[in-house]
Design an enzyme around this catalytic site. Sequence first.
Site, PDB file in Angstrom:
ATOM      1  CE1 TYR A 124      20.934 -79.854  56.071  1.00  0.00           C
ATOM      2  CE2 TYR A 124      20.004 -81.673  55.293  1.00  0.00           C
ATOM      3  CZ  TYR A 124      20.672 -81.261  56.350  1.00  0.00           C
ATOM      4  OH  TYR A 124      21.955 -81.920  56.822  1.00  0.00           O
ATOM      5  CE  LYS A 157      18.324 -82.333  58.841  1.00  0.00           C
ATOM      6  NZ  LYS A 157      19.752 -82.939  58.903  1.00  0.00           N
ATOM      7  CD  GLU A 173      25.873 -82.965  65.918  1.00  0.00           C
ATOM      8  OE1 GLU A 173      24.669 -83.364  65.993  1.00  0.00           O
ATOM      9  OE2 GLU A 173      25.830 -81.627  65.383  1.00  0.00           O
ATOM     10  CG  LEU A 192      20.081 -81.550  63.664  1.00  0.00           C
ATOM     11  CD1 LEU A 192      19.746 -79.949  63.246  1.00  0.00           C
ATOM     12  CD2 LEU A 192      19.984 -82.285  62.491  1.00  0.00           C
TER      13      LEU A 192
HETATM   14  N1  PDD Z   1      21.935 -85.691  58.818  1.00  0.00           N
HETATM   15  N2  PDD Z   1      23.494 -84.273  63.519  1.00  0.00           N
HETATM   16  C1  PDD Z   1      24.097 -83.851  62.080  1.00  0.00           C
HETATM   17  C2  PDD Z   1      25.023 -82.707  62.142  1.00  0.00           C
HETATM   18  C3  PDD Z   1      23.038 -84.354  61.148  1.00  0.00           C
HETATM   19  O1  PDD Z   1      23.481 -83.671  59.871  1.00  0.00           O
HETATM   20  C4  PDD Z   1      21.918 -85.340  61.195  1.00  0.00           C
HETATM   21  C5  PDD Z   1      21.358 -85.677  60.094  1.00  0.00           C
HETATM   22  C6  PDD Z   1      21.906 -85.760  62.630  1.00  0.00           C
HETATM   23  C7  PDD Z   1      20.841 -86.698  62.806  1.00  0.00           C
HETATM   24  O2  PDD Z   1      19.381 -86.044  62.702  1.00  0.00           O
HETATM   25  P1  PDD Z   1      18.171 -86.879  62.238  1.00  0.00           P
HETATM   26  O3  PDD Z   1      18.077 -88.079  63.245  1.00  0.00           O
HETATM   27  O4  PDD Z   1      17.245 -85.922  62.247  1.00  0.00           O
HETATM   28  O5  PDD Z   1      18.398 -87.538  60.883  1.00  0.00           O
HETATM   29  C8  PDD Z   1      22.627 -85.054  63.542  1.00  0.00           C
HETATM   30  C9  PDD Z   1      20.958 -85.947  57.883  1.00  0.00           C
HETATM   31  C10 PDD Z   1      20.370 -87.439  57.712  1.00  0.00           C
HETATM   32  C11 PDD Z   1      21.666 -85.579  56.431  1.00  0.00           C
HETATM   33  O6  PDD Z   1      22.285 -84.474  56.381  1.00  0.00           O
HETATM   34  O7  PDD Z   1      21.703 -86.374  55.354  1.00  0.00           O
END
Ligand code: PDD
Length: 276
Positions: free
Chosen positions: A31, A144, A177, A201
């Site tokens: 996703y 992801k 993270e 991620l």
């Molecule tokens: N989550 N690390 C994890 C485990 C994440 O699920 C996310 C983002 C990030 C940051 O990634 P980005 O900058 O591309 O949003 C880091 C999204 C927002 C979610 O699952 O809702």
Amino acid sequence: MILLKNHNFIHRSEAKTDIEDRGYTFGDGVYEVIRIYNGAYFMLEYHLNRLQYSLNEVGINYDVESEDLETLLSELLNKNTIEDGAIYLQITRGIAPRKHPYPTNSQPELYAYPIPVSSPKKEQEQGVHLTLVEDLRWLRCDIKSLNLLYNVMVKQKAVDSGAYEALLYRSKDHITEGSSSNFFGIKNGKVLTHPANNYILNGITRIAVQKICKSQGIPFVEKVLSVDELAELDEAFIASTTAEVVPVTKIDDVVIGDGTVGEIAKKLQAGFLQLI
Ligand code: PDD
């Protein structure tokens, strides 16, 4: 609300999930959450590149370019007329009888639809608290994937303890993270964050932070932080598509810097606003 299902635009009431969709039975899919500011996608190319990476890594046969996903997503935006929000997009391996091996004849199932998102202004201004939780996820956090069970479990742990986010660690020497965000420490004017490898991620907001650091002459250093090093940080923040840049003022009992929002975090927030 109008949704994109594969190549078709449908109403919310027409959206149905087959019980044998492998996303539903195995979490077999990937996703993206893509932010929309002022009626336009933010860093769309980066999201589509990461989506293709995740698809390739899990062997789902879907080519973002030849499916012309970018055009379909523009149409989705126009049909819903969103000024400020986000699109949730997922692609599963498709519908097949529940057997573990990849089915030979399933077609990937794509859904994309708007979700309400607004910038957490209060948290961005005042900073937030985190709580440390052991990182017990699998070792392909660079994908992801739809499998977010541990992420939701630790987010709930954070909520239950009154923290905004869980900060994950593999061992006392290895912070990774957040449950849904990347983590950054600041020490002696340098932004320190986990290398983009299988333990985290590679966030699109992380890439935005990297760009802002470059343009403002702030060193961006990929380094694994330990739990003990948290107490030595001058500042800290988390970043994600939905949170943007949120300063961290406390992690469990450890006060970060002087416990207020730091100057570099403010500079990065200003840089982020400029970028959007
Ligand atoms: N989550 N690390 C994890 C485990 C994440 O699920 C996310 C983002 C990030 C940051 O990634 P980005 O900058 O591309 O949003 C880091 C999204 C927002 C979610 O699952 O809702």
